[in-house]
Design an enzyme around this catalytic site. Sequence first.
Site, PDB file in Angstrom:
ATOM      1  N   ASN A 136     -22.916  25.010   4.812  1.00  0.00           N
ATOM      2  CA  ASN A 136     -21.684  24.521   4.222  1.00  0.00           C
ATOM      3  C   ASN A 136     -20.491  24.630   5.128  1.00  0.00           C
ATOM      4  O   ASN A 136     -19.631  23.764   5.149  1.00  0.00           O
ATOM      5  CB  ASN A 136     -21.379  25.313   2.957  1.00  0.00           C
ATOM      6  N   GLU A 151     -15.023  23.048  -0.387  1.00  0.00           N
ATOM      7  CA  GLU A 151     -13.794  23.667   0.107  1.00  0.00           C
ATOM      8  C   GLU A 151     -13.171  22.906   1.276  1.00  0.00           C
ATOM      9  O   GLU A 151     -11.975  22.949   1.479  1.00  0.00           O
ATOM     10  CB  GLU A 151     -14.029  25.136   0.474  1.00  0.00           C
ATOM     11  N   ASP A 186      11.735 -10.415   4.811  1.00  0.00           N
ATOM     12  CA  ASP A 186      12.884 -11.161   5.320  1.00  0.00           C
ATOM     13  C   ASP A 186      12.375 -12.173   6.322  1.00  0.00           C
ATOM     14  O   ASP A 186      11.299 -12.000   6.878  1.00  0.00           O
ATOM     15  CB  ASP A 186      13.823 -10.211   6.077  1.00  0.00           C
ATOM     16  N   GLU A 189     -27.522  20.873  -2.758  1.00  0.00           N
ATOM     17  CA  GLU A 189     -27.767  22.304  -2.562  1.00  0.00           C
ATOM     18  C   GLU A 189     -27.887  23.038  -3.897  1.00  0.00           C
ATOM     19  O   GLU A 189     -28.805  23.830  -4.104  1.00  0.00           O
ATOM     20  CB  GLU A 189     -26.626  22.908  -1.738  1.00  0.00           C
ATOM     21  N   VAL A 235     -20.099  28.927  -2.726  1.00  0.00           N
ATOM     22  CA  VAL A 235     -19.730  28.191  -1.516  1.00  0.00           C
ATOM     23  C   VAL A 235     -20.433  26.831  -1.487  1.00  0.00           C
ATOM     24  O   VAL A 235     -19.858  25.811  -1.089  1.00  0.00           O
ATOM     25  CB  VAL A 235     -20.075  29.016  -0.260  1.00  0.00           C
ATOM     26  N   ALA A 236     -21.690  26.817  -1.954  1.00  0.00           N
ATOM     27  CA  ALA A 236     -22.423  25.554  -1.970  1.00  0.00           C
ATOM     28  C   ALA A 236     -21.799  24.561  -2.938  1.00  0.00           C
ATOM     29  O   ALA A 236     -21.756  23.365  -2.683  1.00  0.00           O
ATOM     30  CB  ALA A 236     -23.870  25.812  -2.359  1.00  0.00           C
ATOM     31  N   ILE A 260     -18.597  24.498  -4.253  1.00  0.00           N
ATOM     32  CA  ILE A 260     -17.181  24.119  -4.107  1.00  0.00           C
ATOM     33  C   ILE A 260     -16.979  23.341  -2.801  1.00  0.00           C
ATOM     34  O   ILE A 260     -17.303  23.838  -1.733  1.00  0.00           O
ATOM     35  CB  ILE A 260     -16.292  25.378  -4.105  1.00  0.00           C
ATOM     36  N   THR A 317     -22.445  23.383   9.598  1.00  0.00           N
ATOM     37  CA  THR A 317     -23.065  22.100   9.961  1.00  0.00           C
ATOM     38  C   THR A 317     -22.543  20.897   9.159  1.00  0.00           C
ATOM     39  O   THR A 317     -22.654  19.777   9.619  1.00  0.00           O
ATOM     40  CB  THR A 317     -24.605  22.153   9.849  1.00  0.00           C
ATOM     41  N   ASN A 363     -23.243  18.923  -1.645  1.00  0.00           N
ATOM     42  CA  ASN A 363     -23.078  20.085  -2.524  1.00  0.00           C
ATOM     43  C   ASN A 363     -24.006  20.001  -3.725  1.00  0.00           C
ATOM     44  O   ASN A 363     -24.639  20.982  -4.101  1.00  0.00           O
ATOM     45  CB  ASN A 363     -21.630  20.173  -3.009  1.00  0.00           C
ATOM     46  N   ASP A 385      16.931  -4.597   5.508  1.00  0.00           N
ATOM     47  CA  ASP A 385      17.635  -4.000   6.638  1.00  0.00           C
ATOM     48  C   ASP A 385      19.050  -3.557   6.271  1.00  0.00           C
ATOM     49  O   ASP A 385      19.453  -2.455   6.556  1.00  0.00           O
ATOM     50  CB  ASP A 385      17.644  -4.941   7.849  1.00  0.00           C
ATOM     51  N   ASP A 439      20.282  -3.851   0.701  1.00  0.00           N
ATOM     52  CA  ASP A 439      18.846  -3.994   0.437  1.00  0.00           C
ATOM     53  C   ASP A 439      18.236  -2.703  -0.101  1.00  0.00           C
ATOM     54  O   ASP A 439      17.144  -2.714  -0.661  1.00  0.00           O
ATOM     55  CB  ASP A 439      18.098  -4.348   1.736  1.00  0.00           C
TER      56      ASP A 439
HETATM   57  P1  ATP Z   1      16.955 -12.588   6.311  1.00  0.00           P
HETATM   58  O1  ATP Z   1      16.876 -11.618   7.456  1.00  0.00           O
HETATM   59  O2  ATP Z   1      16.906 -11.990   4.961  1.00  0.00           O
HETATM   60  O3  ATP Z   1      16.094 -13.783   6.477  1.00  0.00           O
HETATM   61  P2  ATP Z   1      19.124 -14.150   7.061  1.00  0.00           P
HETATM   62  O4  ATP Z   1      19.455 -13.673   8.428  1.00  0.00           O
HETATM   63  O5  ATP Z   1      18.375 -15.387   6.887  1.00  0.00           O
HETATM   64  O6  ATP Z   1      18.462 -13.015   6.283  1.00  0.00           O
HETATM   65  P3  ATP Z   1      21.811 -13.678   6.392  1.00  0.00           P
HETATM   66  O7  ATP Z   1      21.904 -12.874   7.628  1.00  0.00           O
HETATM   67  O8  ATP Z   1      22.216 -13.103   5.104  1.00  0.00           O
HETATM   68  O9  ATP Z   1      20.379 -14.244   6.181  1.00  0.00           O
HETATM   69  O10 ATP Z   1      22.594 -15.016   6.658  1.00  0.00           O
HETATM   70  C1  ATP Z   1      22.806 -15.934   5.643  1.00  0.00           C
HETATM   71  C2  ATP Z   1      23.619 -17.093   6.151  1.00  0.00           C
HETATM   72  O11 ATP Z   1      24.894 -16.622   6.621  1.00  0.00           O
HETATM   73  C3  ATP Z   1      22.991 -17.809   7.334  1.00  0.00           C
HETATM   74  O12 ATP Z   1      22.183 -18.857   6.900  1.00  0.00           O
HETATM   75  C4  ATP Z   1      24.175 -18.307   8.123  1.00  0.00           C
HETATM   76  O13 ATP Z   1      24.572 -19.583   7.644  1.00  0.00           O
HETATM   77  C5  ATP Z   1      25.271 -17.331   7.788  1.00  0.00           C
HETATM   78  N1  ATP Z   1      25.440 -16.364   8.880  1.00  0.00           N
HETATM   79  C6  ATP Z   1      24.486 -15.600   9.452  1.00  0.00           C
HETATM   80  N2  ATP Z   1      24.999 -14.823  10.408  1.00  0.00           N
HETATM   81  C7  ATP Z   1      26.325 -15.078  10.448  1.00  0.00           C
HETATM   82  C8  ATP Z   1      27.410 -14.565  11.216  1.00  0.00           C
HETATM   83  N3  ATP Z   1      27.242 -13.623  12.147  1.00  0.00           N
HETATM   84  N4  ATP Z   1      28.640 -15.078  10.987  1.00  0.00           N
HETATM   85  C9  ATP Z   1      28.807 -15.999  10.038  1.00  0.00           C
HETATM   86  N5  ATP Z   1      27.855 -16.513   9.289  1.00  0.00           N
HETATM   87  C10 ATP Z   1      26.607 -16.073   9.468  1.00  0.00           C
END
Ligand code: ATP
Length: 878
Positions: free
Chosen positions: A724, A272, A314, A699, A267-268, A270, A727, A696, A630, A634
Amino acid sequence: MEYFGTDLHKGLSSREIPLKKKLFGENQIQEVKKISPLSIFIAQFTDFITLVLIGAMAISAYLGEVADAIAITAIVIINGFLGFIQEYRTEKSLQALRELAAPTAKVLRDGEIKVVPAKDVVPGDIVLLESGDRVPADGELIEAEGFSIDESILTGESVPVEKSTKPGEEAEMKIHRRNLAFMGTLVVSGRGRMLVTETGMGTEMGKIAGMMGKIEDEETPLQQRLDVLGKQLVTASLFICATVSILGIIRGEKAYDMFLFGVSLAVAAIPEGLPAIVTVVLTLGVQRMIRKNAVIRKLPAVETLGCATVICSDKTGTLTENRMTVRKIYINGKTLMVTGTGYNSEGDFISSEGRLFKKPEGELKRLLEIGASCNNAVISRQKGGLFGDFIKTRELAPSGDPTEVAILVAALKGGVQKENVDSTYRRIREIPFDSNRKRMSVVVKNHRGEIFLFSKGAPDVVLSLCTRIEKDGQVRQLFKKDEDEILTINEDMGREALRVLAFAYKKLTIQEMDDKDPEHGLVFLGLMGMIDPPRPEAIEAVQKCFSAGIRPVMITGDHKATAWAVARELKMITKDSKILTGRELDDMSEPEFTKCVDDVAVYARVTPRHKLKIVKALKKKGHVVAMTGDGVNDAPAVKEADIGVSMGISGTDVTKEASSMILLDDNFASIVAAVEEGRIIYDNIRKFIRYLLSCNIGEVLTMIWTSALGLPLPLLPIQILWMNLVTDGLPAMALGMDPPERDVMNRKPRSKGENVFSGGLAKRIIYRGVLISVATVAAFILTGLYSKGDLILSRTASFSTLVLAQLIFVFECRTERRGIWEQNPFSNIYLTLAALLSAGMLLMVIYVPFFQPIFHTIPPDRNLWMLIVALAGLSAVV
Ligand code: ATP
C-alpha cells in the site's frame, strides 16, 4: 522630485532601483511566509495513518518483534520521503503561481514605460494610472485627467472621489486630500500619473494592514467530495478492522498478531494516498496550463474548465490580433484607400479614380490632425541594428491603444506628426474614452488663442452629437441625407470587417472650455476604417470548440457589420446563428432573451453591463460559462461567470482579481487549451481513483474471502503495508500524468454536478476489486496444494499475484473507453518506469536474503511464477 532624484519626463533611472529597494524595502504589506522544507518533511509524519503506524512500530519494538519494527520504520520513512517530494514540488509550484498572479504596476523608468511587479515600486517612481488599476503605493498626483478613485477599501466611502493635482481646500486628514492616491484603492475613470512617496508598510494601507488581492488556494469540489469519502472510509474500515481483530482474539489468535493485522487491514482499506495525489495532479496540471499561457487563480476552476459549455470572448485582441491598420478613409463624400501595412509609415492615400494624395491638405489634413491630437498613443522610431543612428528606418515602435496607434500611423503616412500637432494644438483637457461612452475628446488651444474640441469615436455615437458637416471647405448643416450616407458607408466598411471611427470637432468659447459636457453641436468631418485580422490560432480553436460540444460566442463593442464579418472569418457562425446588438438586448425582457440566448453567436455594440445579463441568461439555461473581460466594468460579469477569464496584457487589476484564470497572452486559443487541459486533468484523476480503490477493495476482499473459508491469513501485515505504501503509490502518481486520450476534445463537456464515479466507474472499480481478490486467493490455495502446505511460499505467491495484478491493472486504468490491448503501453514513460520500479521492489523483497526474514518470503520456482503471472494476467483478460 528633487528629493527623490526623479526626472519628470524620464522617471527614475533603473540603476538606482536596487539601492532604493534596499533603503525602503519591498513594496509589500505583509512579508510573504517562506515555506521551509523541514516543516513540510515533519508534516509528513503527522497524518492519521502514519501516527497509527508509528504507534504500531513502538508496540512491536516494546514486545521485542524487532523485524516488524524495522520493517514498519522503513515503510514509514520511504512513505514520508515520497510524500515530501510530492508536497515540496506542489508547494514550490503554487508559490511560483502566486508570483505570476501578483499585481503589477506601470512605472516610468529611464524614459520608458515599464510594467514591473507592484512589489518592486520604490519611492520616487512615477506610476501611470488608468481606470481599472489598483494604485500600487501612496503618492502625489502630478497629472490627472477625468481621474477618480474608489477609496472605499480605505475610507468605507463607496462613492468614487474625484482627484486632481491640486490639494483642494486643505483637508485635516491626509486620506481626504484630493491630490493624493493611496495604495490598494481603485482607479475608476480617467488617467493620471503619480509620484510615489510611500511604499510597503509606510503606506496608509500598510498602517491598517488590510487585505490585499491574493491568490486563493481553496479546495476544488472534487477534493471536498474525496475528503468526505475518505472520512467515511476511515470510519467504516476502523469499525471492520476492530471487529475482525476482536473476533480473531476471541477465536484464540495471538493479540499482537491481531493488532498488527487490524492496523494493516486499515491501511489496506483507506486510500490514504488519494488526496495527496489529487493535489499533485491538480498542481502539475496548473503548471502545464501556465506553459499554455493560462494562469489559474482559483484551483476549483481547473475542474470547472472541463465542464465549460459556452466560451464568451471579447473580440479585439482575443479573437483578433489587435494590430490595426487604417485601410479606408471617408472624407468630402469620397472614400480613399490607404496603402501600406503594419507599423510602417510608408503608404499613400488613393481615391477610387486613382488620384494620389501625396501631401494631404484641407479636410484630409484636418482629419489626420484631429486623429493625432485626440490620441494618447506614442510612436517612436526604432533604431535599426548596428547602424541604427545613421540609417533612418521606417519601422515604428508604438505603444498605447492599438486603435489609436493605427490612427497615428495613418497620420504619419500623410506627413502629420503627433509632436508637431501637439505643439500647434496644446491640450488643455481630455474627456477619456471608455467602452460605455465609445468616444474620446480633447480640448485644445492654438497659438492664436482659439479653443477647439476634437472628438473621435464610434460613428453612430459621434454622428448623434453632430449638427453640422464640413465638406470641400464649407461647413453647413448636417441633413438627414448626409447622415444616411455616412451610416451606409459605415455599414459597408463594417461588412468588410473594418472597425470604423468617426471624427468631429467644434470651436469653443472660453466660457464653454470647462463645460461639464461640451460634446454636442459638433461638425462632422470623416471616417476611418481599420482592419484587425483574426488570429489564425483562434480560427483553429473555434473549430476545436465545436467538436468539443462548446459554443464560442463573440461579445464586442464594435459595430454589428464588423462583428459579423469578423465572426464569419473566424468560422464561428453556423446556419442558425443570430446576432444581437446591445440596444436590441435592452429592448428584450429577461424571459424573451433567455429563450433565444442559445442561438446568439455574436453580440455587437454592447457595453460591459450587457455581459452580466448574458452570463446570467446562459447560466439560467444550465450552461457552464467562461467569460473574458479586461476593463473595470467587466469585473461583475467575470465574477458571475463559472470561469471568469481576465487578460494578462490588457486586463485591469480589478478584472484580474475577479477572475479565476488569467490569460498571459490575451489569446482565445489559450482558453480552449486550458479547457482541454481541464478535461485531461479530470480524466487522469478518475484514472487513479479507479486504480487505487480497486486495489484497496482487492486487498480487503482477499482477507475477507480467506477468513470466511477458515484459511490462514494469505497476506502478512508487513506485506500489506509494503504494497500500500510503497508499490502502489508510484504507479498511481504516474497515472496522474498520463497523456490525453485521443478524443478528449471530441466529446461533449461533462455535466457540472456529475459524480466522480459516474459512467459506470463505481461498478468497474468493484468488479475489478473482486477479480483481483479471487485471483489472489486462487494463487494462495493452489500454491498451498502444490507445495503441500508451505504457508510462507503460499503467502509469497498471493503477495506476488496481488502486486502483479495491480501493476497490470494500472495500464488498463489509462482508458475507460478502450481495452488494454488497444493502447501503446509505452506512451506514458513515467508509468512504465513506475511499474518496472514497483516490480523490481517486489523481486527485491523476495530474492534479497536480507529482506526475506523481514517480509517472510521464499522465492517461488519457475512453475509457480508461471502460475502467478497467469493468475495476475487472467483478471485483465476476463
Ligand atoms: P472587445 O474587446 O470587447 O471586442 P472592442 O474593442 O470591440 O471591445 P470597445 O473598445 O468598447 O470595443 O470599442 C467600442 C467602439 O468604440 C469601437 O467600435 C470604436 O468605434 C470606438 N473606439 C474604440 N477605441 C476608441 C478610442 N481609443 N477612441 C475613441 N473611440 C474608440
